[in-house]
Design an enzyme around this catalytic site. Structure first.
Site, PDB file in Angstrom:
ATOM      1  N   ASP A 372      83.054-105.695  28.116  1.00  0.00           N
ATOM      2  CA  ASP A 372      82.507-105.059  26.929  1.00  0.00           C
ATOM      3  C   ASP A 372      83.638-105.173  25.908  1.00  0.00           C
ATOM      4  O   ASP A 372      84.796-105.046  26.263  1.00  0.00           O
ATOM      5  CB  ASP A 372      82.201-103.594  27.256  1.00  0.00           C
ATOM      6  CG  ASP A 372      81.813-102.820  26.020  1.00  0.00           C
ATOM      7  OD1 ASP A 372      80.951-103.310  25.288  1.00  0.00           O
ATOM      8  OD2 ASP A 372      82.384-101.743  25.779  1.00  0.00           O
ATOM      9  N   LYS A 373      83.332-105.425  24.637  1.00  0.00           N
ATOM     10  CA  LYS A 373      84.417-105.738  23.702  1.00  0.00           C
ATOM     11  C   LYS A 373      85.213-104.509  23.255  1.00  0.00           C
ATOM     12  O   LYS A 373      86.413-104.407  23.453  1.00  0.00           O
ATOM     13  CB  LYS A 373      83.855-106.460  22.478  1.00  0.00           C
ATOM     14  CG  LYS A 373      84.911-106.777  21.423  1.00  0.00           C
ATOM     15  CD  LYS A 373      84.288-107.416  20.197  1.00  0.00           C
ATOM     16  CE  LYS A 373      83.418-106.469  19.421  1.00  0.00           C
ATOM     17  NZ  LYS A 373      84.158-105.447  18.647  1.00  0.00           N
ATOM     18  N   THR A 374      84.486-103.582  22.659  1.00  0.00           N
ATOM     19  CA  THR A 374      85.177-102.488  21.965  1.00  0.00           C
ATOM     20  C   THR A 374      85.995-101.631  22.914  1.00  0.00           C
ATOM     21  O   THR A 374      85.477-101.096  23.882  1.00  0.00           O
ATOM     22  CB  THR A 374      84.134-101.611  21.231  1.00  0.00           C
ATOM     23  OG1 THR A 374      83.318-102.474  20.472  1.00  0.00           O
ATOM     24  CG2 THR A 374      84.815-100.597  20.356  1.00  0.00           C
ATOM     25  N   THR A 520      78.405-107.756  24.071  1.00  0.00           N
ATOM     26  CA  THR A 520      78.663-106.700  23.090  1.00  0.00           C
ATOM     27  C   THR A 520      77.439-106.371  22.253  1.00  0.00           C
ATOM     28  O   THR A 520      76.600-107.242  22.013  1.00  0.00           O
ATOM     29  CB  THR A 520      79.852-107.092  22.178  1.00  0.00           C
ATOM     30  OG1 THR A 520      80.059-106.069  21.220  1.00  0.00           O
ATOM     31  CG2 THR A 520      79.617-108.411  21.460  1.00  0.00           C
ATOM     32  N   GLY A 521      77.348-105.133  21.831  1.00  0.00           N
ATOM     33  CA  GLY A 521      76.268-104.717  20.931  1.00  0.00           C
ATOM     34  C   GLY A 521      76.613-105.103  19.505  1.00  0.00           C
ATOM     35  O   GLY A 521      75.795-104.981  18.590  1.00  0.00           O
ATOM     36  N   LYS A 548      71.977-105.531  28.402  1.00  0.00           N
ATOM     37  CA  LYS A 548      73.237-105.828  29.102  1.00  0.00           C
ATOM     38  C   LYS A 548      72.944-106.000  30.591  1.00  0.00           C
ATOM     39  O   LYS A 548      73.450-106.906  31.245  1.00  0.00           O
ATOM     40  CB  LYS A 548      74.256-104.701  28.894  1.00  0.00           C
ATOM     41  CG  LYS A 548      74.890-104.716  27.512  1.00  0.00           C
ATOM     42  CD  LYS A 548      76.054-103.744  27.407  1.00  0.00           C
ATOM     43  CE  LYS A 548      76.711-103.848  26.045  1.00  0.00           C
ATOM     44  NZ  LYS A 548      77.883-103.012  25.901  1.00  0.00           N
ATOM     45  N   ASP A 567      82.783 -98.996  29.055  1.00  0.00           N
ATOM     46  CA  ASP A 567      83.353 -97.661  28.907  1.00  0.00           C
ATOM     47  C   ASP A 567      82.430 -96.577  29.432  1.00  0.00           C
ATOM     48  O   ASP A 567      82.519 -95.424  29.049  1.00  0.00           O
ATOM     49  CB  ASP A 567      83.757 -97.394  27.451  1.00  0.00           C
ATOM     50  CG  ASP A 567      82.588 -97.635  26.503  1.00  0.00           C
ATOM     51  OD1 ASP A 567      81.461 -97.821  27.002  1.00  0.00           O
ATOM     52  OD2 ASP A 567      82.813 -97.641  25.280  1.00  0.00           O
ATOM     53  N   ASP A 571      77.195 -98.475  28.885  1.00  0.00           N
ATOM     54  CA  ASP A 571      77.250 -99.615  29.812  1.00  0.00           C
ATOM     55  C   ASP A 571      76.780 -99.241  31.215  1.00  0.00           C
ATOM     56  O   ASP A 571      76.795-100.067  32.120  1.00  0.00           O
ATOM     57  CB  ASP A 571      78.699-100.141  29.898  1.00  0.00           C
ATOM     58  CG  ASP A 571      79.177-100.648  28.552  1.00  0.00           C
ATOM     59  OD1 ASP A 571      78.404-101.356  27.893  1.00  0.00           O
ATOM     60  OD2 ASP A 571      80.301-100.318  28.159  1.00  0.00           O
TER      61      ASP A 571
END
Length: 678
Positions: A372-374, A520-521, A548, A567, A571
Site C-alpha cells: 500500500d503506498k501511503t 493504491t487508492g 484491493k 495500514d 486494507d
C-alpha cells in the site's frame, strides 16, 4: 509474568515431553520455576558425580580393564547400595517422566531413558544376588550422570532462548510517579487508569502508553521498535511504555490500562506465537514419535539378535540399553521450539510482531509483495502544494476552511496535511456536524446547513461521469475535491515524500527474486511516478478496499504467493485475502486483527528484514531437524553393534555422550539465529 513454554502445550501431537519439560509443557513456566529446575538438575548431577567415583572404582569390569583389584567382604553390596541411590535419586526425573508419559499414553523421551536405566539397574542387581554375569552398575551411574548433565546444559540454553522475552518483561516499569492534585506520589504501574497524569523523570522508563501533555524530551524506543535513533517527543506526541526517557522531564496522560499497553500486547503476542503450532513443529513431533517407536523396536530386536547369537545376557542388554539411549529424541524435540523461542523474541525486539507463526515461516515462499503506498513506501506526511477554487463565490482559503471543518477530527494523512496548512495560514476551522466517512472515497458532513464532502477523483468520476472535467494532476500529487451541495467548490493538491529506505528495500527484494506491486487508492499519476522512481514492477491505482482484495486474488490465481502490506483499516479485506498479511505502522495499536504479522514502524526495510528473517528461521529449523534425525541414522546402527566385528562398539555412556552433544549442537545452532538489520 510467566515466561513462554518453549514446546507447545502437551497434546497428542507432542512427544518431546522430557523431564524438565513436564512443567514447561503443561502450561506456562514461570521464570523462578525454571531456575529452580535448573538448580535441581545441577544438584542431582553433583550428587551422582560424587557417588559415581566409588562405583567406578569398585566395578569388576573397570578393575579388569585397569588391571587392579580392590575388593573386600561385601564390596558388591556396597556397589549395589551406591548404585541404588544413583538410580533412585539421579534417575528420579526420568522415572517420573516415564510414568507421566505412560499415563498420557504418549511414550517419548522419558520412556526411553526410564526404560534404559531400569533394565540396566534390574539386570545388574540380579547379578549381585546370584544371576550369572557381570554387572554394569558403572555404566548405569555414568549414563545417569551424563543424562543429568545433558538436561542441565539443555535447560540453560532454553533459559537463554527465553531471555530476550524476559528482557521485554523487565522493560515494564514497576512504579510510576502519579500527579495527584498538586503533589506527586509513587504508585504501582498496574494501578494506573486511563487519563491519569504521570511524571517521567530524565533517564526513567516510561511507565505507561500515553500522550505527552507537558515538556519535551527524546525517547529511546529501540528495545520495542528496533528504531536505533532516539525519537523526539513534544506535547501531543504518543509515548510507549517500556521505552527509556532521555534528558527532559515530561508529563504524560495515560491512555489505557497496563494490560492493554503496547508492551503487554507484544509480550502476549510472543507468548501466543510460541505456543502456536506450525507445520514444521508438527513435522518434528511426527519425527520424534517415529524415533521413539523405532528406538523401542530396534532395542528389542538388537537384544534378541545378540542373545540368540551366542552372546552373554549382559552383552545383549548393554546393546539394547545403548540403542534406546542413543535414540532419545532430545535434539529432535528441541530442534523447532528453540528456534521458535529465539526468533519470536528477536522479532519482538526488532519491531516485527508475529501473530501467526505459520505466516512467518511461509515468508520464505513469497513471490510477490504488494505494497500500500501511503505511509509505507512514502513518509505518509502530506503537505498541501496547491489549492484551487472552482466556483466564483469561494476563495482558496474558503476551500481549505471547508475541508478543515470535516477533517479536523481525522487522523488520515491527507487530513493531517490539510490541518497543517490551516495552522500555517492561521485559518479558524468552522464546526461541522453529521460527519461520516465514505470508506475509501472521502468524508462528508454538514457545515452551515450545507452538505460538504471531501472526496477522491475516483468518487467524482463515479458520481458525475463524463460531465466532470478533471483537474490536471501533476506527478507525485494527490488530489481531493471539496464539494458543496454536490457541486465542486474547489480542489486541494497534496504531495507525499518517498521514504529514503524504500529505494533500498525494493532493490533488495528484486535481488531475492521477489516481484513488487503497488496497490493504491491514489490517482494513476501518483502511482506511476512512485512506481517509476522506485522501480516497482507494476502498479494498480484508484482502487477501493474491496477492489484491493480482488487484485490480490487475481495475483494468487496467476500462481503468485502474495504478501500484502497495509495500514490495517481500509486494507483489512486485502490483508485477510493475501497469503500473508503484514500490517504496518500500527504503533501502539498492535491488534491489527486481520494481519498475521505486525510491523511496529512503517519502514519498508523492516518488511524485507521480515522476509529474510523468516527464511533464516526456517533454514535453522531444517538444519536442526536434519542434524537431529541424521545423527540417529548414523548412531543407531553403531549402538546396535553393526561394526562389532571390526572392534567398534559404543558403550551406553558413550551413547549418552553422543545424545547430549547432539542436543547441545541443536541448542547452539538455534542461538546463532540473527535478524539482519543491514
Amino acid at each position: 509474568m510467566d515466561l513462554v513454554p518453549l514446546t507447545p502445550a502437551n497434546d497428542t501431537g507432542s512427544t518431546h515431553d522430557h523431564a524438565h519439560a513436564e512443567n514447561q509443557l503443561h502450561g506456562h513456566m514461570g521464570h523462578d520455576h525454571h531456575a529452580m529446575m535448573i538448580d535441581d538438575f545441577k544438584k542431582r548431577f553433583y550428587v551422582v558425580l560424587v557417588l559415581t567415583v566409588p562405583i567406578v572404582v569398585l566395578s569388576p569390569m573397570i578393575q579388569h580393564w585397569l588391571n587392579w583389584h580392590i575388593a573386600f567382604s561385601g564390596s558388591q553390596y556396597v556397589l549395589f547400595a551406591l548404585s541404588s541411590v544413583v538410580f533412585v535419586y539421579g534417575g528420579w526425573p526420568f522415572l517420573k517422566g516415564w510414568v507421566n508419559e505412560m499415563k498420557a499414553k504418549n511414550p517419548g523421551m522419558m520412556t526411553l531413558i526410564g526404560f534404559a536405566i531400569t533394565v540396566a539397574y534390574v539386570y545388574s542387581t540380579a547379578t549381585v544376588f546370584g544371576l550369572k554375569g557381570m554387572d554394569f552398575f558403572w555404566e548405569l551411574a555414568t549414563l545417569i550422570l551424563i543424562m543429568l548433565l545433558g538436561h542441565w546444559i539443555e535447560m540453560k540454553s532454553i533459559a537463554g532462548a527465553s531471555r530476550e522475552l524476559e528482557l521485554l518483561v523487565q522493560l515494564m516499569a514497576a512504579e510510576a510517579h502519579l500527579q495527584h492534585g498538586d503533589h506527586v506520589m509513587d504508585v504501582k504501574t498496574d494501578t494506573l487508569k486511563p487519563n491519569d497524569i504521570i511524571l517521567i523523570k530524565p533517564g526513567e522508563k516510561i511507565a505507561a502508553d500515553g500522550i505527552v501533555v507537558e515538556g519535551e524530551t527524546s525517547v529511546n524506543e529501540s528495545m520495542l521498535t528496533g528504531e536505533s535513533k532516539p525519537v523526539q517527543k513534544k506535547k501531543d506526541d504518543k509515548v510507549i511504555a517500556g521505552s527509556v526517557n532521555g534528558n527532559g522531564a515530561i508529563k504524560v496522560q495515560v491512555l489505557h490500562d497496563m494490560k492493554d499497553s503496547y508492551l503487554s500486547q507484544v509480550i502476549n503476542l510472543v507468548n501466543e506465537a510460541q505456543k502456536a503450532k506450525s507445520k514444521t513443529q508438527l513435522l518434528a513431533d511426527t519425527a520424534a514419535r517415529w524415533l521413539t517407536t523405532i528406538a523401542i523396536v530396534a532395542g528389542i530386536v538388537t537384544f534378541l539378535y545378540w542373545y540368540f547369537n551366542d552372546q552373554s545376557l549382559s552383552f545383549a542388554i548393554e546393546r539394547m540399553v545403548t540403542v534406546v539411549v542413543i535414540c532419545c529424541p532430545h535434539a529432535l524435540g528441541l530442534a523447532v521450539p528453540l528456534v521458535v523461542a529465539r526468533s519470536m523474541a528477536l522479532s519482538a525486539k526488532n519491531g516485527l510482531l508475529i501473530k501467526n507463526r505459520t505466516a512467518f515461516e511461509n515468508a520464505r515462499k513469497i513471490t510477490t509483495l504488494v505494497f500500500d503506498k501511503t505511509g509505507t513506501l512514502t513518509v505518509g506526511k502530506f503537505e498541501v502544494v496547491r489549492i484551487g477554487a472552482m466556483q466564483k463565490e469561494y476563495t482558496d482559503n474558503d476551500v481549505l476552511q471547508l475541508a478543515a471543518a470535516l477533517e479536523q477530527g481525522s487522523e488520515h494523512p491527507i487530513a493531517t496535511g490539510i490541518m497543517q496548512k490551516v495552522k500555517e495560514l492561521n485559518i479558524q476551522p468552522v464546526k461541522a456536524e453529521n460527519i461520516q466517512a465514505l470508506i475509501g472515497k472521502g468524508i462528508s458532513g454538514t457545515v452551515n446547513q450545507k452538505q460538504v464532502q471531501v472526496v477522491s477523483p475516483g468518487y467524482m468520476k463515479e458520481k458525475l461521469g463524463n460531465s466532470f472535467s478533471a483537474i490536471d494532476i501533476r506527478a507525485g500529487e494527490t488530489l481531493v475535491y471539496v464539494l458543496v451541495n454536490n457541486m465542486p467548490a474547489g480542489f486541494i493538491a497534496l504531495a507525499d515524500q518517498i521514504r529514503p529506505e524504500s529505494y533500498e528495500a525494493i532493490k533488495t527484494l528484486h535481488q531475492h527474486h521477489i516481484k513488487t506491486a503497488l496497490l493504491t487508492g491514489d490517482n494513476a499519476k501518483v502511482a506511476e511516478s512512485v512506481s517509476k522512481e522506485l522501480g516497482i514492477d507494476q502498479y494498480i491505482a484508484e482502487v477501493l478496499p474491496h477492489q484491493k482484495l480482488e487484485k490480490v486474488r487475481e495475483l494468487q490465481e496467476q500462481g503468485e504467493f502474495v504478501a500484502m502490506t497495509g495500514d490495517g483499516v481500509n486494507d483489512a479485506p486485502a490483508l485477510a485475502q493475501a497469503d500473508i498479511g503484514i500490517a504496518v505502522g500500527s504503533g501502539s495499536d498492535v491488534a491489527a486483527e486481520t494481519a498475521g504479522i505486525v510491523l511496529v514502524n512503517s519502514n519498508p526495510k523492516d518488511i524485507v528484514n521480515l522476509i529474510l528473517f523468516g527464511r533464516a528461521t526456517y533454514r535453522k529449523m531444517v538444519q536442526n531437524l536434519a542434524w537431529a534425525t541424521g545423527y540417529n541414522v548414523v548412531a543407531l546402527p553403531l549402538a546396535a553393534g553393526i561394526l562389532y566385528k571390526a572392534g567398534i562398539l559404543l558403550s551406553p555412556a558413550a551413547g549418552a555422550v553422543l545424545m547430549s552433544v547432539s542436543t547441545v549442537i541443536v541448542a547452539i545452532n538455534s542461538s546463532l539465529l540473527k535478524v539482519n538489520n543491514s
